[in-house]
Design an enzyme around this catalytic site. Structure first.
Site, PDB file in Angstrom:
ATOM      1  N   SER A 184     -82.019  30.228-275.188  1.00 22.77           N
ATOM      2  CA  SER A 184     -80.639  30.282-275.658  1.00 22.77           C
ATOM      3  C   SER A 184     -80.241  28.953-276.295  1.00 22.77           C
ATOM      4  O   SER A 184     -80.731  27.894-275.894  1.00 22.77           O
ATOM      5  CB  SER A 184     -79.732  30.564-274.457  1.00 22.77           C
ATOM      6  OG  SER A 184     -78.471  31.013-274.854  1.00 22.77           O
ATOM      7  N   PRO A 185     -79.353  28.978-277.289  1.00 20.77           N
ATOM      8  CA  PRO A 185     -78.879  27.721-277.885  1.00 20.77           C
ATOM      9  C   PRO A 185     -78.146  26.881-276.837  1.00 20.77           C
ATOM     10  O   PRO A 185     -77.287  27.390-276.120  1.00 20.77           O
ATOM     11  CB  PRO A 185     -77.912  28.177-278.978  1.00 20.77           C
ATOM     12  CG  PRO A 185     -78.250  29.611-279.226  1.00 20.77           C
ATOM     13  CD  PRO A 185     -78.746  30.156-277.929  1.00 20.77           C
ATOM     14  N   ALA A 236     -76.061  25.085-281.348  1.00 21.62           N
ATOM     15  CA  ALA A 236     -75.073  25.368-282.388  1.00 21.62           C
ATOM     16  C   ALA A 236     -75.128  24.277-283.447  1.00 21.62           C
ATOM     17  O   ALA A 236     -74.882  23.111-283.171  1.00 21.62           O
ATOM     18  CB  ALA A 236     -73.676  25.444-281.767  1.00 21.62           C
ATOM     19  N   GLN A 286     -78.997  28.678-284.783  1.00 24.37           N
ATOM     20  CA  GLN A 286     -77.649  29.208-284.635  1.00 24.37           C
ATOM     21  C   GLN A 286     -76.704  28.398-285.510  1.00 24.37           C
ATOM     22  O   GLN A 286     -76.583  27.183-285.348  1.00 24.37           O
ATOM     23  CB  GLN A 286     -77.190  29.141-283.173  1.00 24.37           C
ATOM     24  CG  GLN A 286     -75.828  29.784-282.949  1.00 24.37           C
ATOM     25  CD  GLN A 286     -75.300  29.563-281.544  1.00 24.37           C
ATOM     26  OE1 GLN A 286     -74.944  28.453-281.171  1.00 24.37           O
ATOM     27  NE2 GLN A 286     -75.265  30.637-280.754  1.00 24.37           N
ATOM     28  N   TYR A 326     -65.483  29.485-280.561  1.00 22.13           N
ATOM     29  CA  TYR A 326     -65.675  28.836-281.852  1.00 22.13           C
ATOM     30  C   TYR A 326     -64.860  29.596-282.901  1.00 22.13           C
ATOM     31  O   TYR A 326     -64.201  30.586-282.606  1.00 22.13           O
ATOM     32  CB  TYR A 326     -67.168  28.817-282.213  1.00 22.13           C
ATOM     33  CG  TYR A 326     -67.952  27.688-281.579  1.00 22.13           C
ATOM     34  CD1 TYR A 326     -67.991  27.521-280.187  1.00 22.13           C
ATOM     35  CD2 TYR A 326     -68.675  26.796-282.350  1.00 22.13           C
ATOM     36  CE1 TYR A 326     -68.722  26.495-279.601  1.00 22.13           C
ATOM     37  CE2 TYR A 326     -69.413  25.764-281.769  1.00 22.13           C
ATOM     38  CZ  TYR A 326     -69.427  25.615-280.399  1.00 22.13           C
ATOM     39  OH  TYR A 326     -70.140  24.597-279.828  1.00 22.13           O
ATOM     40  N   ARG A 360     -74.072  36.147-282.205  1.00 23.70           N
ATOM     41  CA  ARG A 360     -73.685  35.923-280.805  1.00 23.70           C
ATOM     42  C   ARG A 360     -72.194  36.195-280.657  1.00 23.70           C
ATOM     43  O   ARG A 360     -71.374  35.695-281.430  1.00 23.70           O
ATOM     44  CB  ARG A 360     -74.008  34.506-280.347  1.00 23.70           C
ATOM     45  CG  ARG A 360     -73.442  34.190-278.948  1.00 23.70           C
ATOM     46  CD  ARG A 360     -74.038  32.956-278.303  1.00 23.70           C
ATOM     47  NE  ARG A 360     -75.233  33.293-277.550  1.00 23.70           N
ATOM     48  CZ  ARG A 360     -75.735  32.534-276.566  1.00 23.70           C
ATOM     49  NH1 ARG A 360     -75.153  31.401-276.236  1.00 23.70           N
ATOM     50  NH2 ARG A 360     -76.824  32.904-275.924  1.00 23.70           N
ATOM     51  N   GLY A 379     -81.276  29.810-270.526  1.00 22.23           N
ATOM     52  CA  GLY A 379     -80.729  28.509-270.878  1.00 22.23           C
ATOM     53  C   GLY A 379     -81.095  27.475-269.847  1.00 22.23           C
ATOM     54  O   GLY A 379     -82.139  26.828-269.913  1.00 22.23           O
TER      55      GLY A 379
END
Length: 376
Positions: free
Chosen positions: A32-33, A72, A114, A196, A244, A344
């Site tokens: 995961s980012p 991100a 991402q 975001y 996402r 993550g």
């Protein structure tokens, strides 16, 4: 239950390859980012990945992760959540990413990126320094948002984006996707979660606009679809695009909070639209739009969101959220609740988690890098 399923399938699904468009990912353990907040803040190296980012991502590739999504990565300077974020708005950043994608690809991992814009959450300090807003005089900038509603009481009022500025954001995502392709990435993920900018447009809590980008559900998802269309237009037909989403921002479901927010029902509706616009997989997370939102965290607590999207839309999904044990991850896949799992924190603790999972589930050993294999 897992043992019975394994006997029937004679395959450990966690290590089954998965093909999206023409891209085959070697297994379904994905990274995961996770923001590192470690890039230079200004000058020619601003937003440029360096040795820390390479070592952070390379360790998980050597550990057997099938697909790695970078943290991100901002599409513009003002889209960074901190001045230390990675970016992909210039050639120097693009060139630096090629070092990372080459390493990941060489070790059998699919490199993914991402792309993000932090919106009203932008211009804050590193979280281990308190994450406080950084004012312009100290090197920060004024955040932008769909509406002039601050993220929290101690955050500045963001400036409402004009329609012309919204179109520039769409263009920024498209240009960043083109740079990502030239840098060697094979998957691009649009970040529409965690409060975001795109998520801010989605939620009625943060979007009070009265023009074509606010009000109705159809208007609030307009920016998300325009960005997806712009990215899909410059991204190769044979390579996948992910999105996402925060399946819920934990407002409407919270009896202690009177605010109305984005819900799981909304996510299912959005997923159908994204699927029809060429998104190949929904990365299903939650939270982040409002401070203090009630999050009922527990092992696999976000998996039901992914499962519902998959069941009601037929869209491939990846599940996240406290997935820590191999048998847990395998059951999520074999039960049909997700097509892949994104880890993550567990990959931070154990970069070789895929190797441990293969051993615990009785799968054949995963390939080790030659430098390790001869000794093991």
């Amino acid at each position: 239950m897992v043992a019975v399923l394994r006997a029937e399938r004679e395959v450990i699904m966690l290590f089954d390859p998965i093909t999206l468009r023409s891209l085959t990912v070697p297994n379904r353990v994905w990274m995961s980012p996770m923001c590192q907040y470690s890039a230079a803040t200004d000058g020619p190296e601003a937003g440029v990945p360096h040795d820390w980012h390479l070592s952070h991502l390379a360790a998980r590739a050597a550990g057997g992760t099938g697909l790695i999504l970078t943290e991100a990565t901002s599409v513009s300077p003002e889209g960074r959540i901190t001045p230390m974020d990675l970016g992909l708005w210039n050639e120097r950043q693009e060139q630096a990413f090629t070092r990372i994608t080459r390493f990941l690809s060489r070790h059998g991992t699919v490199p993914g990126i991402q792309l993000a814009h932090a919106g009203r959450k932008a211009s804050t300090d590193q979280p281990w320094r308190g994450g406080r807003p950084i004012v312009v005089a100290d090197g920060g900038w004024q955040p932008v948002a769909p509406s002039p509603i601050p993220f929290a009481k101690n955050h500045p009022v963001p400036r409402e984006l004009t329609v012309e500025e919204i179109q520039r954001v769409v263009d920024d995502f498209a240009r960043a996707a083109q740079r990502a392709l030239r840098a060697g990435f094979q998957v691009v993920e649009v970040h529409g979660a965690h409060g975001y900018l795109i998520g801010e447009f989605l939620s009625p809590h943060s979007n009070h606009r009265t023009d074509a980008y606010g009000g109705s559900f159809e208007n609030r998802i307009r920016l998300a679809l325009e960005i997806v269309d712009a990215v899909r237009a410059v991204w190769p037909e044979e390579l996948p695009v992910f999105f996402r989403v925060s399946a819920t921002d934990w407002l409407t479901e919270n009896p202690e909070d009177e605010r109305q927010g984005w819900t799981v029902d909304d996510t299912v509706r959005l997923a159908k639209e994204l699927f029809s616009h060429g998104v190949d997989l929904l990365d299903t997370s939650s939270g982040g739009n409002a401070p203090g939102a009630k999050i009922l965290a527990g092992p696999g607590y976000q998996v039901p969101f992914a499962a519902r999207v998959r069941a009601e839309t037929g869209m491939p999904v990846a599940a996240v959220g406290q997935i820590t044990e191999p048998h847990q991850a395998e059951e999520i896949l074999t039960s049909g609740r997700a097509d892949a799992v994104l880890l993550g924190r567990e990959l931070l603790r154990d970069p070789h988690w895929p190797h441990r999972a293969a051993h615990e589930l009785g799968h054949a050993p995963l390939p080790w890098p030659d430098q390790y294999d001869y000794a093991l």
